[in-house]
Motif scaffolding. Structure first.
Motif, PDB file in Angstrom:
ATOM      1  N   TRP A 330       6.745 -13.344  -6.083  1.00  9.81           N
ATOM      2  CA  TRP A 330       5.993 -12.209  -5.590  1.00  9.81           C
ATOM      3  C   TRP A 330       5.080 -12.718  -4.130  1.00  9.81           C
ATOM      4  N   THR A 331       4.757 -13.836  -4.354  1.00  8.48           N
ATOM      5  CA  THR A 331       3.990 -14.412  -3.088  1.00  8.48           C
ATOM      6  C   THR A 331       4.948 -14.665  -1.948  1.00  8.48           C
ATOM      7  N   LEU A 332       6.003 -15.457  -2.244  1.00  2.00           N
ATOM      8  CA  LEU A 332       6.934 -15.938  -1.224  1.00  2.00           C
ATOM      9  C   LEU A 332       7.810 -14.739  -0.540  1.00  2.00           C
ATOM     10  N   PHE A 333       8.181 -13.821  -1.340  1.00  6.61           N
ATOM     11  CA  PHE A 333       8.808 -12.783  -0.849  1.00  6.61           C
ATOM     12  C   PHE A 333       7.724 -11.492  -0.139  1.00  6.61           C
ATOM     13  N   GLY A 334       6.656 -11.880  -0.531  1.00  2.67           N
ATOM     14  CA  GLY A 334       5.635 -10.741   0.173  1.00  2.67           C
ATOM     15  C   GLY A 334       5.180  -9.640  -0.498  1.00  2.67           C
ATOM     16  N   ASP A 335       5.463  -9.632  -1.948  1.00  8.60           N
ATOM     17  CA  ASP A 335       4.963  -8.391  -2.614  1.00  8.60           C
ATOM     18  C   ASP A 335       3.362  -8.564  -2.612  1.00  8.60           C
ATOM     19  N   ILE A 336       2.809  -9.939  -2.869  1.00 11.99           N
ATOM     20  CA  ILE A 336       1.536  -9.808  -2.751  1.00 11.99           C
ATOM     21  C   ILE A 336       1.142 -10.973  -1.901  1.00 11.99           C
ATOM     22  N   GLY A 337      -0.319 -11.173  -1.320  1.00 12.77           N
ATOM     23  CA  GLY A 337      -1.012 -12.173  -0.491  1.00 12.77           C
ATOM     24  C   GLY A 337      -1.224 -13.241  -1.200  1.00 12.77           C
ATOM     25  N   PRO A 338      -1.929 -14.193  -0.549  1.00 12.84           N
ATOM     26  CA  PRO A 338      -2.554 -15.372  -1.245  1.00 12.84           C
ATOM     27  C   PRO A 338      -3.534 -15.327  -1.824  1.00 12.84           C
ATOM     28  N   ALA A 339      -4.463 -14.090  -2.148  1.00 15.94           N
ATOM     29  CA  ALA A 339      -5.651 -14.128  -2.533  1.00 15.94           C
ATOM     30  C   ALA A 339      -5.776 -14.125  -3.977  1.00 15.94           C
ATOM     31  N   ALA A 340      -6.750 -14.530  -4.533  1.00 11.75           N
ATOM     32  CA  ALA A 340      -6.686 -14.801  -6.010  1.00 11.75           C
ATOM     33  C   ALA A 340      -6.787 -13.397  -6.853  1.00 11.75           C
ATOM     34  N   ASP A 341      -7.678 -12.526  -6.352  1.00 13.61           N
ATOM     35  CA  ASP A 341      -7.977 -11.218  -6.885  1.00 13.61           C
ATOM     36  C   ASP A 341      -6.544 -10.341  -7.026  1.00 13.61           C
TER      37      ASP A 341
END
Length: 392
Positions: A330-341
């Motif tokens: 999800w993070t690598l492909f860009g579905d989400i950003g790096p923020a914990a929340d």
């Protein structure tokens, strides 16, 4: 599904110890699955885990998402990670399988290994990254790699985000199950086997949700307190392998044998350590209503049948512990950003939807949650193959 695409056994010329790699399937030429290190690791174990990874990837397929499922794979090394020779063995194994990591196998931490250690050994083995095989599939490799690096740099309460998302997913699986059963969080008791990355994070999230953690087990034994353990104190007192310093125990805490977690007076058991922890003999001691598999393959199939016959429901690993692997992508492909929340919210939403779907399917089909998970995978594999090309 048929036999694995690739299965190999490697023998170290220095120690004589063995390592294994099984690639179950490829999607667009790439597979995903962690690397574990434990004494007694076998090729059959790795093959089962690789098949599970194919399922986990398919279960998290979202046609509207950027994350595209990969095939399943797994690596393993037969060695105690505490052995003085373990790190050198890890480097030599990675050198031996380097062509596969460069071309078709993305890997990372699993039982016995941390991501930091895998990254260090991978660099020493001459690899760019343990996940470099997926880079050609990214729209913007530089931005994607930076996003993942930023996510791995995030800490929450002094613990890395990468060490927390998997436990967040396990905890949400428990909470979704309780919600469907109409059970309040307050007063629901939990026993956790293993206080490493997955077990520790699961215990923390469940305790913060209001559940009572009454027992945890590590390599030294089981720590129990029917009134509830101080999870934060136990986490603060553990070492890199999840072993708790007994000096942090409170007067009401007791030390019991290592397998005492099985018979803990709790509604939920979370095996979060080794495979094959629950067998046909010791399953008789379990009185919990649910077993939530945070570890890979902790309940033997024959034991699960016996448990089901007496009303104990097993939530399968392929769903429950899939959040860690999915969060990477999800993070690598860009579905989400790096923020914990953002990571926690996306993980909770995705895991709850998947658990709800699995439990609803099990009820409708009159089968177990594992049977329902297999049915969902069977539905999704042809869809993935039609969009991204056939599985190999």
């Amino acid at each position: 599904m048929t036999s694995p695409l690739l299965s190999l056994t490697w023998t170290d010329d220095v120690t004589g110890r063995q390592g294994f790699l099984v690639v179950d399937r490829l999607v667009r030429g790439v597979s995903s699955g962690g690397l574990r290190m434990r004494a007694g690791c076998t090729l059959d174990e790795i093959a089962g885990l690789a098949r599970g990874m194919t399922m986990k990837e398919a279960l998290h397929y979202n046609p509207e998402g950027r994350y595209i499922p990969l095939g399943g794979a797994k690596g393993g090394i037969d060695c105690d990670p505490r052995d003085p020779e373990a790190y050198g063995l890890l480097v030599r194994y990675l050198r031996a399988v380097r062509p596969y990591i460069e071309s078709l196998w993305t890997t990372g931490e699993d039982l016995g290994l941390t991501q930091d250690l895998v990254d260090k050994a991978a660099a020493e083995a001459g690899l760019v990254s343990s996940i470099q095989a997926v880079y050609p599939l990214l729209d913007d490799e530089t931005a994607a790699r930076q996003r993942l690096a930023d996510a791995f740099a995030v800490e929450v309460d002094g613990i890395g985000l990468d060490e927390l998302v998997g436990g967040c997913g396990v905890a949400e699986s428990v909470l979704a199950t309780l919600d469907r059963a109409g059970m309040p969080y307050q007063g629901t008791r939990v026993a956790v086997q293993g206080l490493g990355t997955m077990g520790g994070a699961t215990a923390r999230f469940l305790a913060r949700a209001g559940l009572t953690v009454v027992a945890v087990a590590d390599i030294k034994g089981t720590i129990a307190n029917p009134a509830g353990l101080d999870v934060e104190a136990l986490l603060a007192g553990r070492d890199a392998y999840g072993t708790v310093d007994r000096a942090v125990l409170r007067p009401g805490d007791s030390e019991l044998p290592g397998d005492a977690w099985l018979s803990a007076d709790a509604e939920v058991l979370v095996p979060a350590a080794v495979s094959y922890a629950v067998d046909t003999a010791n399953q008789e001691r379990i009185t919990a209503r649910w077993i939530v598999e945070a570890a890979n393959m902790p309940v033997l199939p024959e034991a699960e049948e016996l448990l089901a016959a007496r009303g104990v429901t097993v939530l399968p690993d392929v769903v429950v512990n899939s959040g860690t692997n999915a969060w990477w992508w999800w993070t690598l492909f860009g579905d989400i950003g790096p923020a914990a929340d953002e990571a926690f919210a996306y993980t909770r939403r995705s895991m709850r939807a998947l658990v709800d779907l699995m439990l609803a399917r099990a009820q409708a089909d009159g089968t177990t949650p594992r049977g329902a998970a297999h049915a969902i995978v069977a539905d999704r594999l042809p869809v993935i193959a039609e969009r991204f090309g056939p599985y190999r």
